[in-house]
Write an enzyme that holds these catalytic residues in place. Structure first.
Site, mmCIF file in Angstrom:
data_model
loop_
_atom_site.group_PDB
_atom_site.id
_atom_site.type_symbol
_atom_site.label_atom_id
_atom_site.label_comp_id
_atom_site.label_asym_id
_atom_site.label_seq_id
_atom_site.Cartn_x
_atom_site.Cartn_y
_atom_site.Cartn_z
ATOM 1 C CB CYS A 145 -8.630 2.125 -7.336
ATOM 2 S SG CYS A 145 -10.522 2.157 -7.495
ATOM 3 C CG ASP A 192 -1.866 1.167 1.364
ATOM 4 O OD1 ASP A 192 -2.349 1.605 0.307
ATOM 5 O OD2 ASP A 192 -1.840 1.904 2.428
ATOM 6 N NE ARG A 193 0.556 7.391 -2.792
ATOM 7 C CZ ARG A 193 -0.016 8.418 -3.329
ATOM 8 N NH1 ARG A 193 0.064 8.350 -4.877
ATOM 9 N NH2 ARG A 193 -0.696 9.323 -2.936
ATOM 10 C CG ASP A 194 -1.164 7.645 0.365
ATOM 11 O OD1 ASP A 194 -0.148 8.019 -0.133
ATOM 12 O OD2 ASP A 194 -2.493 8.125 -0.282
ATOM 13 C CG HIS A 232 -12.914 3.546 -10.311
ATOM 14 N ND1 HIS A 232 -12.181 2.545 -10.532
ATOM 15 C CD2 HIS A 232 -13.064 4.448 -11.540
ATOM 16 C CE1 HIS A 232 -12.231 2.349 -11.977
ATOM 17 N NE2 HIS A 232 -12.486 3.310 -12.521
ATOM 18 C CG ASP A 262 -2.241 1.842 6.503
ATOM 19 O OD1 ASP A 262 -2.360 1.390 5.245
ATOM 20 O OD2 ASP A 262 -2.184 3.046 6.723
ATOM 21 C CE LYS A 313 -5.272 -0.867 -1.646
ATOM 22 N NZ LYS A 313 -4.155 -0.432 -0.900
ATOM 23 C CB THR A 316 -2.087 3.482 -3.879
ATOM 24 O OG1 THR A 316 -2.703 4.367 -3.129
ATOM 25 C CG2 THR A 316 -1.782 3.764 -5.356
ATOM 26 C CG ASN A 317 -8.308 1.777 -2.507
ATOM 27 O OD1 ASN A 317 -8.041 1.161 -3.398
ATOM 28 N ND2 ASN A 317 -9.044 1.515 -1.524
ATOM 29 C CD GLN A 318 -3.919 7.821 -4.786
ATOM 30 O OE1 GLN A 318 -4.062 8.898 -4.508
ATOM 31 N NE2 GLN A 318 -3.495 7.156 -3.610
#
Length: 406
Positions: free
Chosen positions: A324, A243-245, A326, A368, A343, A285-287
């Site tokens: 992502c 994961d990123r953030d 969305h 996380d 996710k 990562t979810n964006q």
């Protein structure tokens, strides 16, 4: 905005006479190994390490290479072909490419594969006065290749010809060179190995870096047959999904600019550790900030290029970023949807597995949030919940845990 640009040069003009009929009409780097020309395996490795431009030193004719490889679009790199009007040795071939060379460039042989983290070779700094660095591999028996002796500070002390069966370091065929090397290349036939490197060594201007990694070449019939048996398995690697953030950088909410990036402790070291260990490294990562209109997809992609540019200085790289854009209830147009990539859905992981030669055995995810772990579970992968702190120490512990699993 700092982004990573790496240029590579491949020596691909050798005649390959030891391979007999195999190379009578086909240049050695274009011989099929594990379903595709050997050089395509090298291009794949260069691209995933951040190389954007590759110069092919192709000997007297570029046509066989150009007809097979084109302009490099399939590999995500720009290909430049440099012909050699008359045999000029490895140094002479580089001289012909002089007008294309960056200030520093990777050089590698087109008939060998040293499976290492290439950014260990290019990472700064070079010691004062040093204009080249050689990747070295330790062997129990160096008789076939000859040995390279290095000092404690990494400078090369000597090259020893093929003599006796002793342990030591051999030349791995990958170099990080300064274009000032061009000033040393004489007209006519000139060899890097026999003319240039010994002279640089005598002046204390050549360094070596010992790296663990598998090594093979296709220069003899025996080695070619070995390559056909092993390269396919080498090309498949386990992957780590991050994961990123909250894992790589602290989660400040809709992070989308470099000045918002606050690295988690040990982030670059953790990625370099995984690169060194032979894993693919992917960010998933979810964006939803895209769906909400806070920033666009190009902004996300630009930030990810910047992240890799910064990581390169620590000999680390992310192979690919999946995001992502969305959200199921917020946003407008195509971004407002219940998708299979956000996710906890596993879409980003499954996309990576479809597009990359991933070995699921040994692959895992670090996130996380519970949604990260749920995505991994839906994709059939183990996962670890990162509680914060030092990411490198956490990754090391994850790798140790996986080693103890029967």
């Amino acid at each position: 905005m700092t982004e990573c640009r790496l240029q590579a040069v491949i020596l691909a003009g050798g005649k390959g006479t030891r391979l007999g009929e195999r190379t009578r009409e086909t240049p050695k780097p274009l011989l099929t190994v594990a379903g595709r020309p050997f050089i395509e395996h090298l291009l794949f490795e260069l691209k995933r390490h951040g190389v954007t431009e590759v110069i092919l030193l192709v000997g007297p004719s570029a046509e066989p290479f150009r007809s097979r490889l084109g302009g490099g679009e399939r590999f995500g790199v720009r290909l430049i072909y440099v012909e050699e009007p008359s045999p000029a040795g490895t140094g002479g071939a580089i001289r012909y490419a002089g007008r294309y060379l960056d200030d520093r460039f990777l050089l590698m042989n087109g008939d060998s594969w040293f499976d290492v983290n290439l950014l260990r070779v290019t990472a700064p700094p070079l010691a004062e006065g040093v204009i080249g660095r050689i990747a070295l591999r330790e062997l129990a028996d160096t008789a076939r290749y000859g040995r390279v002796e290095i000092a404690e500070d990494g400078r090369v002390l000597s090259f020893t010809e093929k003599v006796d069966a002793r342990p030591g370091y051999i030349n791995g065929g990958i170099y990080w060179l300064d274009r000032s090397l061009l000033d040393r290349l004489s007209e006519g036939n000139c060899s890097l190995e026999h003319d240039i490197f010994p002279a640089l060594t005598a002046e204390g201007r050549l360094a070596g870096i010992a790296l663990p990694g598998r090594f093979l070449d296709i220069g003899t019939p025996e080695d070619f047959e070995r390559a056909t048996r092993t390269v396919g398995s080498w090309s498949r690697r386990p992957a780590v999904f991050l994961d990123r953030d909250g894992v790589l950088n602290k989660d400040g909410g809709y992070v989308h600019r470099p000045d918002q990036i606050e690295w988690v402790d040990g982030a670059a070291r953790a990625i370099a550790r995984l690169n060194d260990a032979g894993y693919f490294v992917f960010v998933v990562t979810n964006q939803a900030g895209v769906a909400r209109g806070y920033y666009d997809e190009e902004t996300v992609q630009t930030l990810h290029r910047w992240i890799n540019g910064r990581l390169a200085g620590s000999a680390a790289h992310v192979d690919a970023f999946f995001y992502c854009p969305h959200h199921p209830t917020e946003g407008v147009g195509p971004y407002r949807q219940a998708c299979d990539c956000r996710k906890p859905a596993p879409g980003m992981l499954l996309q990576a597995m479809a597009e990359w030669p991933i070995d699921r055995t040994g692959s895992f995810l670090i996130g996380d949030k519970a949604s990260d772990l749920e995505a991994a579970d839906a994709a059939g992968l183990p996962s670890f919940l990162f509680p914060g702190g030092d990411l490198d120490g956490f990754v090391s512990a994850c790798l140790s845990d996986l080693e103890t699993v029967p």
